[in-house]
Design a protein around this motif. Structure first.
Motif, PDB file in Angstrom:
ATOM      1  N   GLY A   1       0.809  -1.207   0.000  1.00 38.94           N
ATOM      2  CA  GLY A   1       0.000   0.000   0.000  1.00 38.94           C
ATOM      3  C   GLY A   1       0.841   1.256   0.000  1.00 38.94           C
ATOM      4  N   GLN A   2       0.150   2.405   0.048  1.00 35.49           N
ATOM      5  CA  GLN A   2       0.816   3.707   0.117  1.00 35.49           C
ATOM      6  C   GLN A   2       1.874   3.871  -0.980  1.00 35.49           C
ATOM      7  N   GLY A   3       1.506   3.460  -2.202  1.00 35.72           N
ATOM      8  CA  GLY A   3       2.397   3.658  -3.339  1.00 35.72           C
ATOM      9  C   GLY A   3       3.618   2.770  -3.338  1.00 35.72           C
ATOM     10  N   GLY A   4       3.542   1.631  -2.646  1.00 37.65           N
ATOM     11  CA  GLY A   4       4.664   0.700  -2.620  1.00 37.65           C
ATOM     12  C   GLY A   4       5.726   1.013  -1.588  1.00 37.65           C
ATOM     13  N   ARG A   5       5.436   1.939  -0.677  1.00 37.86           N
ATOM     14  CA  ARG A   5       6.410   2.240   0.380  1.00 37.86           C
ATOM     15  C   ARG A   5       6.585   1.029   1.294  1.00 37.86           C
ATOM     16  N   LEU A   6       7.804   0.812   1.760  1.00 37.11           N
ATOM     17  CA  LEU A   6       8.072  -0.306   2.654  1.00 37.11           C
ATOM     18  C   LEU A   6       7.326  -0.138   3.971  1.00 37.11           C
ATOM     19  N   PHE A   7       7.376   1.050   4.541  1.00 43.50           N
ATOM     20  CA  PHE A   7       6.644   1.354   5.773  1.00 43.50           C
ATOM     21  C   PHE A   7       5.811   2.613   5.540  1.00 43.50           C
ATOM     22  N   GLY A   8       4.796   2.467   4.683  1.00 42.91           N
ATOM     23  CA  GLY A   8       4.030   3.620   4.257  1.00 42.91           C
ATOM     24  C   GLY A   8       3.036   4.145   5.264  1.00 42.91           C
TER      25      GLY A   8
ATOM     26  N   ALA B   1       4.698  10.463  -5.293  1.00 44.29           N
ATOM     27  CA  ALA B   1       3.624  10.835  -6.206  1.00 44.29           C
ATOM     28  C   ALA B   1       2.677   9.668  -6.449  1.00 44.29           C
ATOM     29  N   ALA B   2       2.877   8.547  -5.725  1.00 43.85           N
ATOM     30  CA  ALA B   2       2.041   7.360  -5.900  1.00 43.85           C
ATOM     31  C   ALA B   2       1.470   6.934  -4.558  1.00 43.85           C
ATOM     32  N   GLY B   3       0.286   6.335  -4.607  1.00 43.30           N
ATOM     33  CA  GLY B   3      -0.248   5.756  -3.388  1.00 43.30           C
ATOM     34  C   GLY B   3      -1.492   6.411  -2.849  1.00 43.30           C
ATOM     35  N   GLY B   4      -2.331   6.963  -3.701  1.00 41.86           N
ATOM     36  CA  GLY B   4      -3.616   7.446  -3.236  1.00 41.86           C
ATOM     37  C   GLY B   4      -3.654   8.934  -2.967  1.00 41.86           C
ATOM     38  N   PRO B   5      -4.735   9.392  -2.315  1.00 38.70           N
ATOM     39  CA  PRO B   5      -4.979  10.825  -2.156  1.00 38.70           C
ATOM     40  C   PRO B   5      -3.981  11.540  -1.263  1.00 38.70           C
ATOM     41  N   ALA B   6      -3.298  10.797  -0.391  1.00 39.91           N
ATOM     42  CA  ALA B   6      -2.314  11.441   0.468  1.00 39.91           C
ATOM     43  C   ALA B   6      -0.947  11.528  -0.197  1.00 39.91           C
ATOM     44  N   ALA B   7      -0.825  10.962  -1.400  1.00 39.10           N
ATOM     45  CA  ALA B   7       0.443  10.988  -2.118  1.00 39.10           C
ATOM     46  C   ALA B   7       0.349  12.016  -3.236  1.00 39.10           C
ATOM     47  N   THR B   8       1.011  13.139  -3.061  1.00 38.57           N
ATOM     48  CA  THR B   8       0.847  14.247  -4.005  1.00 38.57           C
ATOM     49  C   THR B   8       2.162  14.771  -4.569  1.00 38.57           C
ATOM     50  N   GLY B   9       3.261  14.081  -4.310  1.00 38.51           N
ATOM     51  CA  GLY B   9       4.529  14.473  -4.904  1.00 38.51           C
ATOM     52  C   GLY B   9       5.006  15.845  -4.484  1.00 38.51           C
ATOM     53  N   CYS B  10       4.888  16.164  -3.193  1.00 36.48           N
ATOM     54  CA  CYS B  10       5.300  17.475  -2.684  1.00 36.48           C
ATOM     55  C   CYS B  10       6.349  17.255  -1.598  1.00 36.48           C
ATOM     56  N   ALA B  11       7.595  17.095  -2.039  1.00 35.01           N
ATOM     57  CA  ALA B  11       8.657  16.670  -1.117  1.00 35.01           C
ATOM     58  C   ALA B  11       9.131  17.766  -0.185  1.00 35.01           C
ATOM     59  N   GLY B  12       9.064  19.012  -0.617  1.00 35.75           N
ATOM     60  CA  GLY B  12       9.459  20.111   0.252  1.00 35.75           C
ATOM     61  C   GLY B  12      10.951  20.175   0.511  1.00 35.75           C
ATOM     62  N   GLU B  13      11.306  20.786   1.661  1.00 39.89           N
ATOM     63  CA  GLU B  13      12.703  20.965   2.050  1.00 39.89           C
ATOM     64  C   GLU B  13      13.489  21.658   0.938  1.00 39.89           C
ATOM     65  N   VAL B  14      12.880  22.722   0.401  1.00 39.27           N
ATOM     66  CA  VAL B  14      13.460  23.466  -0.713  1.00 39.27           C
ATOM     67  C   VAL B  14      14.206  24.689  -0.179  1.00 39.27           C
ATOM     68  N   ALA B  15      15.455  24.836  -0.563  1.00 42.80           N
ATOM     69  CA  ALA B  15      16.240  25.985  -0.125  1.00 42.80           C
ATOM     70  C   ALA B  15      15.616  27.278  -0.637  1.00 42.80           C
ATOM     71  N   GLY B  16      15.484  28.266   0.239  1.00 43.04           N
ATOM     72  CA  GLY B  16      14.968  29.571  -0.138  1.00 43.04           C
ATOM     73  C   GLY B  16      13.463  29.687  -0.124  1.00 43.04           C
ATOM     74  N   ASN B  17      12.752  28.611   0.250  1.00 41.50           N
ATOM     75  CA  ASN B  17      11.287  28.662   0.303  1.00 41.50           C
ATOM     76  C   ASN B  17      10.825  27.941   1.562  1.00 41.50           C
ATOM     77  N   ALA B  18      10.580  28.689   2.608  1.00 40.27           N
ATOM     78  CA  ALA B  18      10.248  28.111   3.910  1.00 40.27           C
ATOM     79  C   ALA B  18       8.830  27.577   3.988  1.00 40.27           C
ATOM     80  N   LYS B  19       8.002  27.828   2.951  1.00 43.16           N
ATOM     81  CA  LYS B  19       6.615  27.341   2.965  1.00 43.16           C
ATOM     82  C   LYS B  19       6.395  26.166   2.013  1.00 43.16           C
ATOM     83  N   ALA B  20       7.345  25.876   1.151  1.00 43.44           N
ATOM     84  CA  ALA B  20       7.165  24.846   0.140  1.00 43.44           C
ATOM     85  C   ALA B  20       6.865  23.493   0.773  1.00 43.44           C
TER      86      ALA B  20
END
Length: 363
Positions: A93-100, A179-198
């Motif tokens: 489940g959870q897009g194939g995550r080992l511990f999703g 980006a896989a695994g249902g509605p909670a998987a949206t491909g938004c990894a964050g931790e982007v330098a210079g953008n504290a809200k990303a």
């Protein structure tokens, strides 16, 4: 025999803590839950389908490991690793995550627990006692698929209970790395330098619970970034939920309900909605439980509303094994296309009826 005993003692000693007084333990646990369901009007042609759902029957299937180590002075080290899967095919489940479902390590003491990693956020805990049907196939999970999947990656979490009061919060540096695994998987990894809200996410909870009655309020806001799904393609975009819920025990009868106010400000346009639900559970006899729920998803300034009604009967064969059956109906107005079965399909504006039966086992 002496040699076997010596090897066994050596292995136990290798696993023990360096402090003589410290104790540790690891628990393997899980749920196997599978069902067969029949639903009508699964497409514009009005076709019906009989299937074995992957997502859930009465509870999502999973297995996990949780552990604790006594560090002394009332302080403990804790961890959880939990994997979801579908019994129908064995797929992860959870897009194939080992511990999703969960993957965190933390510390627990008299002032609560602090956890680091992928974990349930406060939206998940906010409906736990008020949502009578839980994350079943016919439930409010169909009206808001985020609710049973309310987890955050890269999260710092806190949860503490003091007498009857519970407080909690999570802060995610990047709420979803997949980006896989249902509605909670949206491909938004964050931790982007210079953008504290990303891709940041903040959730908070305050609850009061006596065991006979209780109420909970929670707040959840997630920000977007370039490439994220659901129209949250900028850190200026957000998806916010405010939840208020309550339950009460009237002798053996349990009544629960709540309201979920949702505000979306996305590149695809603004959407405001409210999800209201109320349900009850009654143990007909100690081993037999009858429960049901009515819910409505109302989209503001739109005719696209959906109303869910479901009834379930569960018979406990033992403390760990149960069989169950349920019937449900989803009425879609306007162009709404909310399926009765979580993760299923329905023709736009169509009413969908369904029946299901299943078997659940805890270990």
């Amino acid at each position: 025999m002496r040699k076997i005993k010596a090897i066994t003692m050596a292995l136990l000693g290798a696993c023990a803590c360096t402090s003589a007084h410290a104790q540790s333990g690891v628990t393997l646990y899980g749920v196997l839950d599978s069902s067969v369901a029949y639903t009508t009007n699964t497409n514009a042609a009005g076709d019906s389908v009989t299937k074995m759902p992957t997502l859930t029957g009465s509870l999502p299937s999973r297995f996990g490991l949780k552990g604790v180590e006594d560090l002394g002075g009332g302080l403990q080290a804790i961890f959880a690793l939990e994997s979801g899967f579908g019994v129908d095919t064995g797929i992860a489940g959870q897009g194939g995550r080992l511990f999703g479902r969960q993957s965190y390590v933390g510390l627990k003491g008299r002032y609560g627990s602090v956890m680091l990693g992928r974990q349930m956020n406060m939206s998940f805990w906010a409906t736990q006692k008020s949502d009578i049907m839980g994350p079943a196939l016919f439930s409010i999970s169909s009206l808001d698929l985020y609710l049973p999947n309310a987890r955050s990656d890269n999260a710092i979490g806190y949860l503490g209970t003091f007498s009857h009061v519970t407080v909690g919060a999570t802060y995610s540096l990047g709420r979803d790395a997949s980006a896989a695994g249902g509605p909670a998987a949206t491909g938004c990894a964050g931790e982007v330098a210079g953008n504290a809200k990303a891709c940041r996410q903040i959730t908070a909870l305050l609850g009061y619970d006596t065991g006979r009655y209780g109420a909970t309020a929670s707040y959840d806001i997630m920000y977007g970034n370039a490439g994220a799904a659901n129209g949250l393609t900028s850190s200026r975009n957000f998806d916010r939920r405010v939840i208020a819920s309550a339950y009460a025990m009237l002798d053996q009868l349990k009544i629960g309900g709540g309201v979920i106010d949702r505000t979306i400000r996305a590149a695809t346009g603004p959407v405001d909605s409210q999800l209201l639900y109320v349900g009850a559970a009654w143990p007909v006899v100690p081993a037999l439980v009858l429960d049901g729920q009515i819910a409505k998803l109302a989209v503001k300034h739109s005719p696209n509303d959906s109303i869910l009604a479901t009834v379930r009967l569960t018979y406990h064969l033992s403390r760990r094994t149960a069989i169950y059956s349920a019937i449900g109906r989803m009425d879609n107005d306007g162009a709404a296309a909310v399926a009765l079965d979580a993760g299923g399909t329905v023709g736009a504006g169509r009413t969908q009826n369904g029946v299901m039966a299943g078997l659940r086992h805890f270990f």
